[in-house]
Every structure is written in structure tokens, then in C-alpha cells.
Motif scaffolding. Structure first.
Motif, short mmCIF file in Angstrom:
data_model
loop_
_atom_site.label_atom_id
_atom_site.label_comp_id
_atom_site.label_asym_id
_atom_site.label_seq_id
_atom_site.Cartn_x
_atom_site.Cartn_y
_atom_site.Cartn_z
N UNK A 81 40.97 26.93 41.52
CA UNK A 81 40.02 27.23 42.48
C UNK A 81 38.91 28.46 42.04
N UNK A 82 37.87 28.43 42.66
CA UNK A 82 36.91 29.50 42.17
C UNK A 82 37.42 30.81 42.43
N UNK A 83 37.19 31.93 41.58
CA UNK A 83 37.49 33.10 41.68
C UNK A 83 36.24 33.70 42.19
N UNK A 84 35.97 33.89 43.33
CA UNK A 84 34.78 34.75 43.79
C UNK A 84 35.01 35.96 44.03
N UNK A 85 34.49 36.82 43.55
CA UNK A 85 34.95 38.28 43.84
C UNK A 85 33.77 39.21 42.96
N UNK A 86 33.15 40.06 43.90
CA UNK A 86 32.20 40.87 43.22
C UNK A 86 33.02 41.94 42.25
N UNK A 87 34.24 42.51 42.48
CA UNK A 87 34.69 43.07 41.59
C UNK A 87 34.70 42.53 40.24
N UNK A 88 35.20 41.62 40.21
CA UNK A 88 35.32 40.62 38.92
C UNK A 88 34.00 40.53 38.30
N UNK A 89 33.13 40.20 38.91
CA UNK A 89 31.62 39.90 38.53
C UNK A 89 31.05 41.55 37.79
N UNK A 90 31.36 42.39 38.37
CA UNK A 90 31.09 43.55 38.13
C UNK A 90 31.69 44.09 36.65
N UNK A 91 33.16 43.67 36.92
CA UNK A 91 33.80 44.32 35.71
C UNK A 91 33.75 43.60 34.29
N UNK A 92 33.57 42.30 34.71
CA UNK A 92 33.79 41.24 33.24
C UNK A 92 32.38 40.95 33.06
N UNK A 93 31.93 41.11 31.83
CA UNK A 93 30.56 40.33 31.29
C UNK A 93 30.38 38.73 31.47
N UNK A 94 29.43 38.59 31.82
CA UNK A 94 29.23 36.94 32.01
C UNK A 94 29.67 36.01 31.15
#
Lengths: 262, 333
Positions: free
Chosen positions: B91-104
Motif C-alpha cells: 500500500x502507498x507510503x504517503x509521508x512528507x518526511x519520506x518525500x523530504x528525505x529521499x530524492x524522487x
């Protein structure tokens, strides 16, 4: 009539137990009939023949080596007397307790390029690199044969020895009175008389060999058993893996059939 | 009434207790994951329960379906992440933290997976017999000059499959097949053992060149018995003159039928953040995915290098074909 009820009850239990035991087999057969032509076809066109060849050669090799080791030893233990015979009779059974891959590890360590044997040879003869001399490679099909035979021969040893002890020794004596040497009577009398036992033991050894995974995997020898694993976890196809198991099962069925009819 | 309240309270307590745990299926080994998990539990109070295995966890998850206990899966390579996604187990990982930490490029657009560490498929060369190979490419490994000189593990191992898939992505199927044939012809022995065993074989003189992941170099240098192996070779980053070295990633997914998804998400966030990323770098000598996290001193000493920019999803598309080619040229036989 009085026994009918209890008989059928026992029969029921027997059938139920049998059914439980055969469930994995039934599942395998069912799974192998699922449509999955692509992966299996690809394997058939590429590596399946090599897997089958390796498996068959491995089984024949193990049976041959086991026979060479076990038959004379069993004969000696059954019919002759020599110092320490009592100890040998049980000590020769012990390899059966050793997992094959453990001795494969040990022998690899001993005979590998960096192992003590080759290092010692290099030190003694002043060889520098692998190109300077020939030394057998243990991590091969042949190596796997030796390893597995060294562990499985006791099956044949035990069964043939028991068969010999049950045979009438008079037949051997008679053959020798009539001029056969001990060696000739071994081949002409004892082996033909014990062929049922030998066949049963070799069938057992063949099945164990076919099922071996750890040793052949460690030696990078691809057999049908390693192929099942690769196919399931590499191609993600349980069906193709089941089809390969089906091939192994067919060999097994032949083996048992030959055994029954022989 | 009192009884009912007590019962409710009890139920609620049970609920709280159930919430404070996250169940993990891990392809990654305990020595690496345990310290990170301990740190996570210390910070958040969430307990972690792990099932470790080298193989078969995805198959287990698939068979368990909605009855699975696993809330997340940690994988040691990229194709496992993709397989989990393809089988519909995530299931989708929806997290601003992850988006901020890991390049697209190191996470799925829809959040199906996130990478946690990077590793390079390096070429190790014998110090005595070959020397440093700064301008070497993967393509060179199929050239006749290396005949009988290369050692590597099974072509079907995910690390090698990834490399072959990237060769297909860059050169097409026909050229990749020829390359594989050439590489096979150059092998000093049948593919066997693990990555470190290949460097050991170079030390022993069985071959001159070995393929292996970057972090094994660091791990060998940390193991007194293996130090002589590592010291007998140079670590080389292939294709620096053109597209860059092939990289693979380890990563994580949230399982579709997990019961503690919020906790699992917290753990994934924790794993992409500085502390855990630093631990990955120092304990396992891997390259962090979070750009501002420093690699360990030892890893830094191997030098900076150019990464192959080909998207990992592209590489993974060719994984099935790579496996087929490997069987076709009978690479392992």
C-alpha cells in the motif's frame, strides 16, 4: 462380520493418514497442470536438458560409487573374520549420520586451492600459481558424486549385509568347494542372490540423491532440485517449478517400477 | 455498568498494546537491522518483531494474503521491491518526511516502495597482477584480454541480474546476449560462492578480477580473517568515462494487509532520517539515500564516483529478460 466394523475403521484411519501424507504430492501434481507454458518452454529450450543430464549422471555416479564401497565391505563383514570386525560393522554405518553438505564443506576446505593439501603441495614442489600444476576440482559434478556416495553408501552396506547373513552360507561354501575363488563366488553367487536387496538399497540412495539440495547448491552443480528452487524464486513461477518436480517424480516412479518388476 | 466500563477499558488497553508494535519481514540481516530497530524503539516506544529470511518471504506474504502479520517488508535489492509492487502486496507510503528525505528517483511515484540505501556493483582487481582499472567499463569484461581471469557469483543472483538487466536497458537484448557470452567465456571458473568468495579467489590467484558490491569491501576490511583478501585488490568504479556505475538499492514497502500501518510508516520515516541513514552507512558501509548524510570515512576513502542515472524501474523491467538470457547462454552451467 464381527470384525467388519473395526476393520473399516482402521481402513478409514489408514486412508485418512495416506491422504494427509499424499497431500503435498497431490498439490504438486495439481499445480504442475496449471497453464504456464512460457517459463517452462523457455527452460526446456535452454537449460532443462542440462539439469536432467546432471541429475541422471549424479544418480548413476552415486549408485556406482556406493556399490563399489558398500558391496565388498558388506561381504567382508558378513562372511569373513578380521581384526576389529565388530567395530567396523557399526562404524561403517556412521557416515549416514553426517549431513552431506557438512562433509562437502570440510572436503572443500581441505582440497581447495587455499586449503592445506594444495598449499602443502605448492610449498613442497615450489609451484606458484594454479597454472603450474593440475589438481582436481572438488566443486564439480564428480565431487558431488563422491560426497553424496560417501554419506549414502551405508544404506547399501546395511541392507546387503543383512541379506548376505540371511542367505545360506552353504551356497557360498558349495561354490567354493566346486572351485570358485572367494572373489568369483562374491560375483557369481552372493551378488545375484542379493540383487533384490541391492536394488532396494540403490533405489533408496537414488531418491536421497535426487532430493539433495545443499551439496549440489554449494558445489554450483545445477540439478532438477536446484532448478525447482531457481524457477520458483527466480522466475516466480510455482507452476513451472512444479512441472520440474514432476520430472523428478516421473524418474522416481520409473525407479520404483524397475525395482518392483526386477 | 461498572463492569461494562471496565471491559471497555480493558479492550482499549488491549488496543493500545496492539498499536505499539510493528511486524517486519526482513531480507536484510539481523546484525544490520537490529541496532536501527533498537534505536527506533528507544525513541518511539514502538516494539518491533522481525522475521528474518534470505529467501521466500514474498512467497510467504503472498500465501498469507489478508491474514498476514507483516506490516512492512525490508528487502536487500530492488527487484524484490518491484516484485512486491507487481504482486499487489503493498500500500502507498504517503509521508512528507519520506518525500523530504529521499530524492524522487529513489522512491516510487505512487509511494509503492522507498529505497533506503544504495550500493555499487564494483569490479575488484588484483593489486599484483592487474592494478587499478580506472577507465574500465562493464562492457570491457567481455573482451578477450580478460579470458580466464574473471570470478563471479551465480548470474541468477539479484545483484548480477540487476547488472545484466541494466546492460539490456542500455544496449538492447542482442548486444547484451553477446556481452554475456563474452563474459562467460572469460570466467576463470563456474559461477559459485558469494561476492566475498570472489575476492578471496583473487587473493588466492585463481582469477584476477572479481565482481562484487561496494559494501563487501568495507566488511572484509573489518573482519581480521578477510583483511588479506581485501588488501589484495583495488576497488574500481566501472563506466566512469561514460554513463556511470550500476547501482542497486535496498528498500522497504508497507504491506497491503498490515494491521499496524501507522507504526510501520513511522519506522520507514525513521529509516530514511539522519540517524538510521548514518547507521546504514557506518554499520554496513552502504551509501545513504538521503543526500546530506555523509558516508563512512572508509567508504569516503574509495573516492567519489558517477552513478548510472538510468531509472531503477527501467532496469527492473528487463529483469525477466535478463534471467532468460542467463539461462540461454548457460551462464551458471
Amino acid at each position: 462380520m464381527r470384525f467388519n466394523f473395526s476393520l473399516s475403521k482402521w481402513q478409514l484411519i489408514a486412508y485418512a493418514t495416506g491422504f494427509c501424507l499424499s497431500l503435498p504430492l497431490l498439490f504438486l501434481i495439481f499445480e504442475s497442470f496449471q497453464p504456464d507454458t512460457e517459463v517452462f518452454e523457455h527452460l526446456k529450450q535452454t537449460v532443462l536438458w542440462d539439469y536432467t543430464y546432471n541429475t541422471v549422471v549424479l544418480i548413476f555416479g552415486v549408485c556406482l560409487l556406493s556399490s563399489i564401497i558398500a558391496l565388498p565391505l558388506a561381504w567382508l563383514c558378513a562372511y569373513s573374520d578380521f581384526p576389529g570386525k565388530k567395530h567396523f560393522e557399526w562404524a561403517l554405518m556412521l557416515p549416514l549420520a553426517m549431513p552431506t553438505y557438512i562433509i562437502a564443506y570440510v572436503y572443500t576446505d581441505l582440497f581447495d586451492y587455499a586449503g592445506p593439501v594444495q598449499s602443502w603441495l605448492r610449498a613442497v614442489f615450489g609451484w606458484q600459481s594454479p597454472d603450474d600444476y593440475w589438481f582436481f576440482d572438488i566443486r564439480t559434478l564428480g565431487g558431488a558424486m563422491v560426497m553424496i556416495a560417501l554419506v549414502l553408501y551405508p544404506y547399501l552396506f546395511l541392507i546387503f549385509k543383512t541379506a548376505l547373513k540371511e542367505q545360506s552360507y552353504k551356497l557360498v561354501q558349495a561354490s567354493q568347494v566346486m572351485g570358485y575363488s572367494p572373489v568369483k563366488s562374491f560375483f557369481k553367487v552372493s551378488i545375484p542372490l542379493g540383487r533384490g536387496a541391492i536394488a532396494a538399497a540403490l533405489a533408496l540412495i537414488s531418491m536421497e540423491t535426487m532430493a539433495d539440495f545443499a551439496t549440489v547448491n554449494y558445489f554450483a552443480v545445477s540439478t532438477l532440485t536446484t532448478a525447482v528452487y531457481d524457477t520458483w524464486l527466480g522466475y516466480y513461477s510455482l507452476t513451472a517449478a512444479a512441472k520440474i518436480s514432476g520430472i523428478s517424480l516421473r524418474y522416481l516412479a520409473w525407479l520404483l517400477l524397475i525395482n518392483c518388476c526386477g | 455498568m461498572k463492569k461494562a466500563i471496565a471491559l471497555l477499558a480493558l479492550l482499549a488497553a488491549g488496543e493500545v498494546a496492539a498499536k505499539d508494535v510493528v511486524n517486519i519481514y526482513s531480507y536484510r540481516q539481523g546484525f544490520l537491522i537490529e541496532p536501527i530497530l533498537q534505536e527506533f524503539t528507544k525513541e518511539t516506544g514502538i516494539e518491533t518483531k522481525v522475521v528474518f529470511a534470505k529467501k521466500g518471504l514474498i512467497e510467504k506474504l503472498k500465501k498469507e494474503g489478508k491474514y498476514t502479520k507483516a506490516d512492512m517488508v525490508l528487502t536487500s535489492n530492488f527487484s524484490a521491491l518491484l516484485q512486491l509492487e507487481d504482486e499487489g502486496l503493498v500500500q502507498p507510503i504517503t509521508s512528507e518526511v519520506v518525500e523530504k528525505n529521499v530524492p524522487a528517483q529513489f522512491r516510487d511515484d505512487e509511494g509503492s516502495w522507498v529505497a533506503l540505501t544504495k550500493r555499487v556493483r564494483n569490479v575488484y582487481s588484483s593489486k599484483d597482477r592487474v592494478g587499478k582499472l580506472d577507465s574500465l567499463t562493464y562492457e570491457d569484461l567481455a573482451k578477450p584480454e580478460f579470458k580466464g581471469k574473471i570470478c563471479m557469483r551465480s548470474g541468477k543472483h539479484p545483484y548480477n541480474l540487476g547488472l545484466v538487466a541494466s546492460m539490456i536497458a542500455h544496449h538492447g537484448e542482442a548486444e547484451a546476449r553477446e556481452w554475456l557470452k563474452g563474459l562467460k567465456a572469460n570466467l576463470a571458473r563456474k559461477p559459485q560462492g558469494n561476492d566475498r568468495a570472489q575476492v578471496k579467489a583473487v587473493k588466492e590467484g585463481l582469477c584476477d578480477i572479481a565482481l562484487g558490491n561496494s559494501y563487501y569491501f568495507g566488511k572484509m576490511l573489518n573482519d581480521p580473517k578477510q583483511v588479506p583478501w581485501a588488501e589484495s585488490v583495488y576497488i574500481n568504479f566501472p563506466n566512469q568515462t561514460n554513463r556511470g556505475s550500476h547501482i542497486n538499492v535496498s528498500g522497504a514497502v508497507l504491506t497491503k494487509h498490515g494491521k499496524n500501518t501507522a507504526n510501520a510508516l513511522k519506522l520507514i520515516e525513521f529509516m530514511t532520517d539522519n540517524k538510521a541513514q548514518n547507521m546504514y552507512a557506518s554499520v554496513n558501509m552502504e551509501y545513504p539515500v538521503k543526500p546530506d548524510v555523509e558516508v563512512s570515512e572508509l567508504v569516503a576513502s574509495w573516492g567519489k564516483f558517477k552513478e548510472d542515472a538510468l531509472p531503477l524501474t527501467k532496469v527492473s523491467e528487463y529483469r525477466p529478460l535478463a534471467l532468460k538470457l542467463i539461462d540461454e547462454v548457460k551462464f551458471d552451467l
